[in-house]
Design a protein around this motif. Structure first.
Motif, short mmCIF file in Angstrom:
data_model
loop_
_atom_site.label_atom_id
_atom_site.label_comp_id
_atom_site.label_asym_id
_atom_site.label_seq_id
_atom_site.Cartn_x
_atom_site.Cartn_y
_atom_site.Cartn_z
N VAL A 268 11.04 11.42 16.33
CA VAL A 268 9.95 12.25 15.80
C VAL A 268 9.32 11.48 14.64
CG1 VAL A 268 9.31 14.44 14.75
CG2 VAL A 268 11.13 14.36 16.47
N ARG A 269 8.04 11.15 14.80
CA ARG A 269 7.34 10.38 13.77
C ARG A 269 6.38 11.32 13.05
NH1 ARG A 269 8.43 5.04 15.01
NH2 ARG A 269 6.96 4.35 13.42
N LYS A 270 6.75 11.70 11.82
CA LYS A 270 5.91 12.60 11.02
C LYS A 270 4.89 11.78 10.25
CE LYS A 270 8.90 16.62 10.30
NZ LYS A 270 9.50 17.50 9.28
N HIS A 271 3.61 12.18 10.36
CA HIS A 271 2.53 11.44 9.71
C HIS A 271 2.43 11.78 8.23
CE1 HIS A 271 1.12 10.01 13.50
NE2 HIS A 271 0.89 11.22 13.97
N HIS A 272 2.20 10.74 7.43
CA HIS A 272 1.80 10.98 6.04
C HIS A 272 0.35 11.46 6.03
CE1 HIS A 272 4.94 7.74 4.73
NE2 HIS A 272 5.50 8.86 5.10
N PRO A 273 -0.03 12.31 5.08
CA PRO A 273 -1.41 12.81 5.06
C PRO A 273 -2.42 11.67 4.89
CG PRO A 273 0.00 14.07 3.57
CD PRO A 273 0.79 12.89 4.00
N ALA A 274 -3.57 11.80 5.56
CA ALA A 274 -4.65 10.83 5.39
C ALA A 274 -5.19 10.92 3.96
CB ALA A 274 -5.77 11.11 6.39
N VAL A 275 -5.58 9.77 3.40
CA VAL A 275 -6.00 9.75 1.99
C VAL A 275 -7.47 9.41 1.81
CG1 VAL A 275 -3.70 9.26 1.09
CG2 VAL A 275 -5.17 7.36 1.79
N SER A 276 -8.22 9.28 2.90
CA SER A 276 -9.66 9.04 2.76
C SER A 276 -10.35 9.56 4.01
CB SER A 276 -9.96 7.55 2.57
OG SER A 276 -9.88 6.86 3.81
N ALA A 277 -11.68 9.68 3.93
CA ALA A 277 -12.45 10.21 5.05
C ALA A 277 -12.36 9.29 6.27
CB ALA A 277 -13.91 10.41 4.63
N VAL A 278 -12.42 7.97 6.05
CA VAL A 278 -12.33 7.04 7.17
C VAL A 278 -10.96 7.12 7.83
CG1 VAL A 278 -12.21 4.58 7.75
CG2 VAL A 278 -14.12 5.44 6.41
N GLU A 279 -9.90 7.17 7.02
CA GLU A 279 -8.56 7.28 7.58
C GLU A 279 -8.40 8.58 8.36
OE1 GLU A 279 -3.95 7.57 6.04
OE2 GLU A 279 -5.36 6.37 4.87
N GLU A 280 -8.97 9.65 7.83
CA GLU A 280 -8.91 10.94 8.51
C GLU A 280 -9.62 10.87 9.87
OE1 GLU A 280 -10.17 15.57 7.50
OE2 GLU A 280 -10.16 14.05 5.93
N LEU A 281 -10.78 10.20 9.90
CA LEU A 281 -11.52 10.06 11.14
C LEU A 281 -10.75 9.21 12.14
CD1 LEU A 281 -14.08 10.37 12.87
CD2 LEU A 281 -15.02 8.38 11.67
N LEU A 282 -10.18 8.09 11.67
CA LEU A 282 -9.42 7.22 12.57
C LEU A 282 -8.20 7.94 13.12
CD1 LEU A 282 -9.59 3.79 10.69
CD2 LEU A 282 -10.85 4.48 12.73
N ARG B 31 3.92 -3.14 -3.08
CA ARG B 31 4.62 -3.30 -4.34
C ARG B 31 3.65 -3.73 -5.42
NH1 ARG B 31 9.27 -7.53 -4.10
NH2 ARG B 31 8.22 -7.44 -2.11
N VAL B 32 3.35 -2.88 -6.35
CA VAL B 32 2.44 -3.20 -7.44
C VAL B 32 3.08 -2.75 -8.73
CG1 VAL B 32 0.37 -3.00 -6.02
CG2 VAL B 32 1.24 -0.99 -7.18
N GLU B 33 2.54 -3.24 -9.83
CA GLU B 33 3.12 -2.85 -11.10
C GLU B 33 3.00 -1.35 -11.32
OE1 GLU B 33 -0.93 -4.87 -11.94
OE2 GLU B 33 0.76 -5.06 -10.57
N ALA B 34 3.93 -0.82 -12.13
CA ALA B 34 4.01 0.63 -12.30
C ALA B 34 2.74 1.22 -12.89
CB ALA B 34 5.21 0.96 -13.20
N SER B 35 1.98 0.40 -13.65
CA SER B 35 0.79 0.94 -14.30
C SER B 35 -0.42 1.02 -13.37
CB SER B 35 0.43 0.06 -15.51
OG SER B 35 0.18 -1.27 -15.08
N ALA B 36 -0.31 0.47 -12.16
CA ALA B 36 -1.45 0.46 -11.25
C ALA B 36 -1.84 1.88 -10.87
CB ALA B 36 -1.13 -0.35 -10.00
N SER B 37 -3.14 2.11 -10.74
CA SER B 37 -3.62 3.42 -10.31
C SER B 37 -4.43 3.24 -9.03
CB SER B 37 -4.48 4.08 -11.39
OG SER B 37 -5.66 3.33 -11.63
N PHE B 38 -4.51 4.32 -8.25
CA PHE B 38 -5.16 4.25 -6.95
C PHE B 38 -6.14 5.40 -6.79
CE2 PHE B 38 -1.54 1.60 -6.31
CZ PHE B 38 -1.89 0.69 -5.34
N VAL B 39 -7.18 5.13 -6.02
CA VAL B 39 -8.09 6.16 -5.52
C VAL B 39 -7.92 6.15 -4.01
CG1 VAL B 39 -10.49 6.82 -5.20
CG2 VAL B 39 -9.72 5.97 -7.42
N GLY B 40 -7.18 7.11 -3.48
CA GLY B 40 -6.83 7.08 -2.06
C GLY B 40 -6.09 5.80 -1.75
#
Length: 649
Positions: free
Chosen positions: A110-124, A387-396
């Motif tokens: 059973v492969r549970k999907h992680h939620p999509a984090v952007s509109a393009v990913e959601e569409l794909l 793997r990025v430094e702990a201080s990195a921030s993300f937008v989607g």
């Protein structure tokens, strides 16, 4: 008083294999359970008895011991009872769990999907789910391909259900047991056959690597080491048509970077659709070749940089992989694997040719040669791009490099500056944030822009010469104080806005050239109008001129992510380079008002004045341009400008 269960469909009569007949019986039982969940155990007992299985153990009937996979089957709601899944592993897009089908006792993944984090990913994801239901769900059985059972929900989470593949990943197998020449060839033959089966049924795996080949070691009666191979992880399975669409839209194609071929990043799409199809199918050949090399040599090619951004640049340059095979690999096998790993896709063999070549090598080996140990490598792990430094921030999915990258250049009532972002492959992008005081207004804006992005993508597929695409993705972000929606667009390197283009690149442009600029603007507005949209305004700064990558500077990752370098799109020669024209500002497009007729005509006439068109025309042609607002559509206005352009000297 019990509710009458929903009607259960009758399957159309057809000649079915015993396995297919059992599957049909289970599908119908799952539909019955969805109609009356309280009686699920009675239905399971009935099916198990018909299959010659013992009764379901009492402990599996306890509430905490089972769950339902909720999905649609033949247009009916169905509920498949499974044992409560046990966590096994996780990937970039999913968490893998182990379970058992309670009807027949089959072991399941059973492969549970992680939620999509952007509109393009959601569409794909939605396109991929439809593809899975349409093609993977009806794929004829093949011993190398995990059998797909259902795509649906468990506890409200999206999931896919496959047969469980026993054994271990190829990477782990080689690390633990080493690799004989016979096993290397067997893996190649079986994997190529499985991929060929997918290709013949309109599917591309798109993520072949040692971690996605599951092997089960065996020893034959003659004492020969052998393996059973299964291809797993269909998280980004695609079709040739969808791959070509993503190339056309300029979107990043998914996969694991070392195993992705150079053409994924050059986006140089063949004009011939048949050629395009062969190109996208060959990506699985490249990945399989690199997989065989990696497990034989114990490492990736020595000239593959450890940095993902450096590796991306290497692929954009089409650097050939430097392969150093261990002793004991026959020359014909070296030649085959090297040809599979070529950076030019036309130079790679087809899967049919690959299978035939592997059989030829195998037929020439003695028993002792097949049992020869090629290597005893500890297969290194692929560099972890997450793997990025702990201080990195993300937008989607995008890493934030600089939240104060540039000031806003339009008067849109927003104060937050533009941000510099980076995609998962290290390509820089621009994020344009829009802040809202509450979730309701933020969600309304997001849904409007998401519908716009979907409509624009449809326009871009039909008219790549007009809309190669500046509006790429849409991401929601919540902060402590604000609700943000980010519009993501390419980093525009080497681009000239209309005033700069005429002043610096094409100062000697003729009146005919300048009318051509107006005509392309009108054609862009026409196809936008056909889609039901218009722009709020049309200043000269929204007309961009984009150089062919590599002509005005080295072809960078940002340029390749920005545009579609198809030869016919770059039709404006100037100053030793060629450019294409693009109308920007699509992310601010608005629905056309009912009955609107002359939107933006004044802006286009002002544009004509600003670039010296009107003053250079004959009296008759000037009158035609001045009367554009009397026409009904931008299609008609574009046709008038075509006529004016033809009459110019």
């Amino acid at each position: 008083m019990s509710q009458t269960p929903a009607p259960v469909p009758n399957l159309p009569p057809a000649r079915r294999s015993p396995t297919r007949a059992i599957r049909d019986r289970i599908d119908l039982a799952a539909i019955r359970i969805a109609g009356d969940p309280a009686r699920w155990s009675e239905v399971v007992k009935e099916i198990r008895k018909s299959l010659g299985r013992p009764p379901l153990p009492v402990e599996l009937s306890l509430p905490q011991a089972y769950q339902f996979v909720s999905c649609d089957v033949r247009g009916f709601h169905a509920a498949y009872p499974v044992a409560a899944p046990i966590a096994l592993d996780g990937g970039g897009m999913n968490t893998v769990q182990r379970s058992w089908d309670l009807f027949a006792g089959r072991e399941l993944a059973v492969r549970k999907h992680h939620p999509a984090v952007s509109a393009v990913e959601e569409l794909l994801r939605s396109l991929r789910d439809a593809l899975v239901r349409e093609r993977l769900g009806t794929l004829p059985r093949h011993p190398v391909i995990q059998r797909f059972w259902a795509s649906g929900l468990i506890d409200g989470e999206r999931c896919d259900v496959f047969d469980f593949a026993p054994g271990m990943s190829l990477a782990r197998y080689v690390a633990r047991r080493g690799l004989t020449l016979g096993v290397l060839i067997d893996v190649g033959i079986h994997a190529a056959r499985g991929l060929d089966h997918l290709h013949r049924h309109g599917l591309i795996h798109a993520d072949v690597k040692p971690e996605n080949l599951c092997v089960e070691g065996r020893v034959t009666a003659e004492g020969e080491t052998s393996v059973r191979v299964r291809l797993i992880d269909f998280d980004i399975v695609s079709s040739p048509e969808e791959q070509l669409n993503q190339y056309s839209l300029g979107n990043s194609l998914e996969g694991t970077l070392p195993y992705m071929p150079a053409e994924n990043f050059s986006q140089k799409l063949p004009e011939d659709p048949a050629e395009g199809r062969r190109m996208v199918l060959s990506k699985d050949v490249f990945a399989l070749g690199l997989t065989l090399y990696r497990v034989a040599a114990g490492r990736l090619p020595k000239n593959f940089p450890a940095s993902e951004n450096a590796l991306l640049k290497s692929k954009i340059r089409k650097d050939e992989a430097i392969l150093e095979f261990p002793p004991g690999i026959p020359e014909p096998l070296r030649v085959l694997i090297a040809s599979m790993c070529r950076s030019v896709w036309r130079e790679r063999p087809t899967l049919a040719q690959t299978i035939a070549a592997l059989h030829s090598v195998d037929d020439a080996l003695t028993f002792a040669e097949r049992e020869q140990l090629v290597n005893e490598p500890l297969v290194e792990t692929t560099p972890d791009s997450t793997r990025v430094e702990a201080s990195a921030s993300f937008v989607g999915p995008y890493r934030v490099l600089d939240r104060n990258f540039a000031p806003r250049f339009t008067n849109d009532g927003q104060a937050i500056p533009l941000a510099e972002l980076e995609d998962p492959f290290g390509r820089r992008l621009v994020g344009v944030p829009y802040a809202f005081p509450d979730e309701e207004r933020e969600l309304l804006f997001y849904e409007e822009r998401r519908a716009l992005l979907k409509d624009l993508n449809a326009v871009r597929l039909l008219h790549p010469e007009l809309f190669p695409g500046g509006f790429r993705d849409l991401v929601r972000e919540r902060t402590a104080d604000e609700h943000l929606v980010w519009i993501v667009r390419p980093m525009l390197e080497g681009v000239k806005k209309l005033p700069e283009y005429l002043a610096e690149i094409a100062p000697d442009a003729t009146v005919k050239d300048r009318v051509g600029i107006l005509r392309r603007v009108a054609e862009s507005l026409a196809v936008l109008e056909d889609a039901g949209y218009t722009l709020p305004a049309l200043p000269p700064e929204l007309v961009f001129f984009i150089p062919r990558p590599g002509e005005t500077m080295g072809a960078t990752a940002e340029q390749m992510a920005m545009t579609r370098p198809i030869d016919r799109l770059f039709d404006l020669p100037a100053s030793g380079a060629t450019y294409r024209q693009e109308l920007m500002g699509m992310a601010s497009a608005q629905r056309r008002r009912l009955g609107a007729r002359a939107e933006l005509v004044a802006d286009v006439r002002a544009l004509a004045e600003s670039i010296g068109v009107t003053s250079g025309l004959s009296v008759a042609d000037r009158l035609l341009v001045e009367q554009l607002d009397t026409l009904q559509t931008w299609r008609e206005r574009a046709e008038v400008l075509v006529l004016v352009e033809m009459q110019c000297q």
